[in-house]
Design a protein around this motif. Structure first.
Motif, PDB file in Angstrom:
ATOM      1  N   GLU A  28       0.825  -1.211   0.000  1.00  0.00           N
ATOM      2  CA  GLU A  28       0.000   0.000   0.000  1.00  0.00           C
ATOM      3  C   GLU A  28       0.857   1.259   0.000  1.00  0.00           C
ATOM      4  OE1 GLU A  28      -2.636  -0.269   3.367  1.00  0.00           O
ATOM      5  OE2 GLU A  28      -3.887  -1.780   2.393  1.00  0.00           O
ATOM      6  N   ASN A  29       1.861   1.284   0.836  1.00  0.00           N
ATOM      7  CA  ASN A  29       2.662   2.491   0.983  1.00  0.00           C
ATOM      8  C   ASN A  29       3.639   2.697  -0.167  1.00  0.00           C
ATOM      9  OD1 ASN A  29       2.108   3.950   3.701  1.00  0.00           O
ATOM     10  ND2 ASN A  29       1.884   1.770   4.098  1.00  0.00           N
ATOM     11  N   THR A  31       3.214   1.559  -3.330  1.00  0.00           N
ATOM     12  CA  THR A  31       2.461   1.919  -4.530  1.00  0.00           C
ATOM     13  C   THR A  31       1.884   3.327  -4.443  1.00  0.00           C
ATOM     14  OG1 THR A  31       0.478   0.804  -3.694  1.00  0.00           O
ATOM     15  CG2 THR A  31       1.907  -0.467  -5.155  1.00  0.00           C
ATOM     16  N   SER A  32       1.697   3.833  -3.232  1.00  0.00           N
ATOM     17  CA  SER A  32       1.175   5.194  -3.063  1.00  0.00           C
ATOM     18  C   SER A  32       2.175   6.274  -3.464  1.00  0.00           C
ATOM     19  CB  SER A  32       0.744   5.423  -1.618  1.00  0.00           C
ATOM     20  OG  SER A  32       1.865   5.652  -0.770  1.00  0.00           O
ATOM     21  N   LYS A  36       3.602  11.117  -6.182  1.00  0.00           N
ATOM     22  CA  LYS A  36       4.253  11.890  -5.123  1.00  0.00           C
ATOM     23  C   LYS A  36       5.732  12.114  -5.424  1.00  0.00           C
ATOM     24  CE  LYS A  36       1.285  10.070  -1.463  1.00  0.00           C
ATOM     25  NZ  LYS A  36       1.252   9.210  -0.272  1.00  0.00           N
ATOM     26  N   GLU A  77       9.368  11.301   0.774  1.00  0.00           N
ATOM     27  CA  GLU A  77       8.252  10.355   0.899  1.00  0.00           C
ATOM     28  C   GLU A  77       8.742   8.916   0.769  1.00  0.00           C
ATOM     29  OE1 GLU A  77       4.764  10.299   1.597  1.00  0.00           O
ATOM     30  OE2 GLU A  77       5.514  12.134   2.511  1.00  0.00           O
ATOM     31  N   VAL A  81       8.556   6.056   3.756  1.00  0.00           N
ATOM     32  CA  VAL A  81       7.932   4.745   3.542  1.00  0.00           C
ATOM     33  C   VAL A  81       8.945   3.629   3.775  1.00  0.00           C
ATOM     34  CG1 VAL A  81       6.947   3.228   1.764  1.00  0.00           C
ATOM     35  CG2 VAL A  81       6.095   5.568   2.032  1.00  0.00           C
TER      36      VAL A  81
END
Length: 100
Positions: A28-29, A31-32, A36, A77, A81
């Motif tokens: 999840e993190n 791929t987010s 960004k 970012e 992560v």
């Protein structure tokens, strides 16, 4: 385009029953990060490798150009992560970058 592939093994002390939860958070993190991190086009997370594999999980990313790889690695970012959801739980990192 440039492809950046990273593979890891879980640390030996990570309990089997905890791995699905960790994998979910990693996926999840990571791929987010698309949208960004400048230059990061795609992120695929490999969570079920074949039994012939040497690593437990992998990240397959596509970036615009080779100079985006270090920028991605140093982006705040990405660092957040990686430091929160990946590095505490993995070992034996392997990386392959290629153009194509």
């Amino acid at each position: 385009m440039v492809h950046h592939i990273v593979m890891w093994k879980f640390r030996p002390e990570i309990e089997e029953e905890k791995k699905p939860e960790l994998i979910k958070a990693m996926k999840e993190n990571l791929t987010s990060l698309v949208g960004k991190v400048p230059g990061l086009l795609t992120v695929d997370f490999v969570e079920e490798p074949l039994s012939s594999s040497t690593h437990d999980i992998a990240l397959v990313t596509t970036l615009e150009k080779a100079s985006d790889i270090p920028a991605y690695g140093n982006h705040p970012e990405h660092v957040r992560v990686a430091d929160t959801y990946v590095r505490p739980y993995v070992t034996d990192r392997a990386c392959l970058d290629y153009e194509g």
